[in-house]
Scaffold this motif. Sequence first.
Motif, PDB file in Angstrom:
ATOM      1  N   TYR A 140       0.834  -1.205   0.000  1.00 35.32           N
ATOM      2  CA  TYR A 140       0.000   0.000   0.000  1.00 35.32           C
ATOM      3  C   TYR A 140       0.870   1.257   0.000  1.00 35.32           C
ATOM      4  O   TYR A 140       0.603   2.209  -0.727  1.00 35.32           O
ATOM      5  CB  TYR A 140      -0.959  -0.028   1.196  1.00 35.32           C
ATOM      6  CG  TYR A 140      -2.066  -1.043   1.012  1.00 35.32           C
ATOM      7  CD1 TYR A 140      -3.248  -0.693   0.364  1.00 35.32           C
ATOM      8  CD2 TYR A 140      -1.934  -2.352   1.453  1.00 35.32           C
ATOM      9  CE1 TYR A 140      -4.272  -1.629   0.175  1.00 35.32           C
ATOM     10  CE2 TYR A 140      -2.942  -3.298   1.266  1.00 35.32           C
ATOM     11  CZ  TYR A 140      -4.102  -2.921   0.624  1.00 35.32           C
ATOM     12  OH  TYR A 140      -5.110  -3.842   0.417  1.00 35.32           O
ATOM     13  N   ARG A 141       1.911   1.241   0.810  1.00 34.07           N
ATOM     14  CA  ARG A 141       2.830   2.385   0.885  1.00 34.07           C
ATOM     15  C   ARG A 141       3.501   2.648  -0.462  1.00 34.07           C
ATOM     16  O   ARG A 141       3.535   3.773  -0.948  1.00 34.07           O
ATOM     17  CB  ARG A 141       3.858   2.105   1.988  1.00 34.07           C
ATOM     18  CG  ARG A 141       4.584   3.311   2.507  1.00 34.07           C
ATOM     19  CD  ARG A 141       5.402   3.045   3.782  1.00 34.07           C
ATOM     20  NE  ARG A 141       5.846   1.680   4.001  1.00 34.07           N
ATOM     21  CZ  ARG A 141       5.279   0.815   4.859  1.00 34.07           C
ATOM     22  NH1 ARG A 141       4.232   1.143   5.567  1.00 34.07           N
ATOM     23  NH2 ARG A 141       5.770  -0.402   4.988  1.00 34.07           N
TER      24      ARG A 141
ATOM     25  N   VAL B 173      -8.549   8.004  -2.297  1.00 31.96           N
ATOM     26  CA  VAL B 173      -8.196   6.592  -2.199  1.00 31.96           C
ATOM     27  C   VAL B 173      -9.497   5.797  -2.123  1.00 31.96           C
ATOM     28  O   VAL B 173     -10.353   6.074  -1.280  1.00 31.96           O
ATOM     29  CB  VAL B 173      -7.326   6.299  -0.959  1.00 31.96           C
ATOM     30  CG1 VAL B 173      -7.109   4.797  -0.795  1.00 31.96           C
ATOM     31  CG2 VAL B 173      -6.003   7.030  -1.043  1.00 31.96           C
TER      32      VAL B 173
ATOM     33  N   LEU C  25       1.099   4.118  -3.088  1.00 28.44           N
ATOM     34  CA  LEU C  25       0.859   5.551  -2.879  1.00 28.44           C
ATOM     35  C   LEU C  25       2.092   6.378  -3.220  1.00 28.44           C
ATOM     36  O   LEU C  25       1.981   7.475  -3.775  1.00 28.44           O
ATOM     37  CB  LEU C  25       0.398   5.808  -1.440  1.00 28.44           C
ATOM     38  CG  LEU C  25      -1.022   5.334  -1.138  1.00 28.44           C
ATOM     39  CD1 LEU C  25      -1.307   5.424   0.361  1.00 28.44           C
ATOM     40  CD2 LEU C  25      -2.054   6.110  -1.940  1.00 28.44           C
TER      41      LEU C  25
ATOM     42  N   THR D 182       0.429   6.886   5.206  1.00 28.77           N
ATOM     43  CA  THR D 182       1.223   7.251   4.032  1.00 28.77           C
ATOM     44  C   THR D 182       0.702   8.517   3.371  1.00 28.77           C
ATOM     45  O   THR D 182       1.484   9.290   2.800  1.00 28.77           O
ATOM     46  CB  THR D 182       1.260   6.075   3.031  1.00 28.77           C
ATOM     47  OG1 THR D 182       1.727   4.904   3.712  1.00 28.77           O
ATOM     48  CG2 THR D 182       2.187   6.362   1.861  1.00 28.77           C
TER      49      THR D 182
ATOM     50  N   CYS E 212      -2.575   3.292   4.502  1.00 32.47           N
ATOM     51  CA  CYS E 212      -2.928   4.381   3.583  1.00 32.47           C
ATOM     52  C   CYS E 212      -3.065   5.701   4.333  1.00 32.47           C
ATOM     53  O   CYS E 212      -2.531   6.729   3.890  1.00 32.47           O
ATOM     54  CB  CYS E 212      -4.211   4.056   2.823  1.00 32.47           C
ATOM     55  SG  CYS E 212      -3.969   2.809   1.538  1.00 32.47           S
TER      56      CYS E 212
END
Length: 180
Positions: free
Chosen positions: A105-106, A158, A109, A148, A145
């Motif tokens: 996820y990091r 998102v 993004l 980040t 999320c």
Amino acid sequence: MSTFERLSGAATLEVVVADITTLAVDAIVNAANSSLLGGGGVDGAIHRAAGPQLLAECRTLDGCATGDAKITQGYRLPARHVIHAVGPVWHGGGSGEDAALASCYRRALDLCQQHGLASVAFPAISTGVYGFPPERAAPIAVGTCIETLKTTPFVTRVVFCCFSEPSAALHRAALSATLD
């Protein structure tokens, strides 16, 4: 049904039950395998919807490590880009699976920020054939999320795009618990 939350004026988070290949966002995230050459589930659906050019571009990327992500064009998808994130296979939770999932996820993004992409949709990475428990994955996805987004100011939307209502309920609960 969708849930919208705004994080201190920065980004909107949304939970939807939908086919990720139909979303008109800057990027969709593909729950890819390490070869990046297509597979089953979300990965196969994205490759089919994007067309053969996606596979051709993926062949030039030399695969991807677990916990990492790479970006391609979206081709025939409504999304302009596909971010291929390789989630961990569940081995009981003692093999760094949580950290690898958070990293997916990091990294996705981070790629959005680097490429000037404001909106991104995530599937529930690793919760299908990779066996990651969905009730454990949702809080990791949402929490990572939110954390980040503090360092990716270009990202303003998102979407957690869930395949089923039970998955969406887990994401909504994680979102509610994290923002309360």
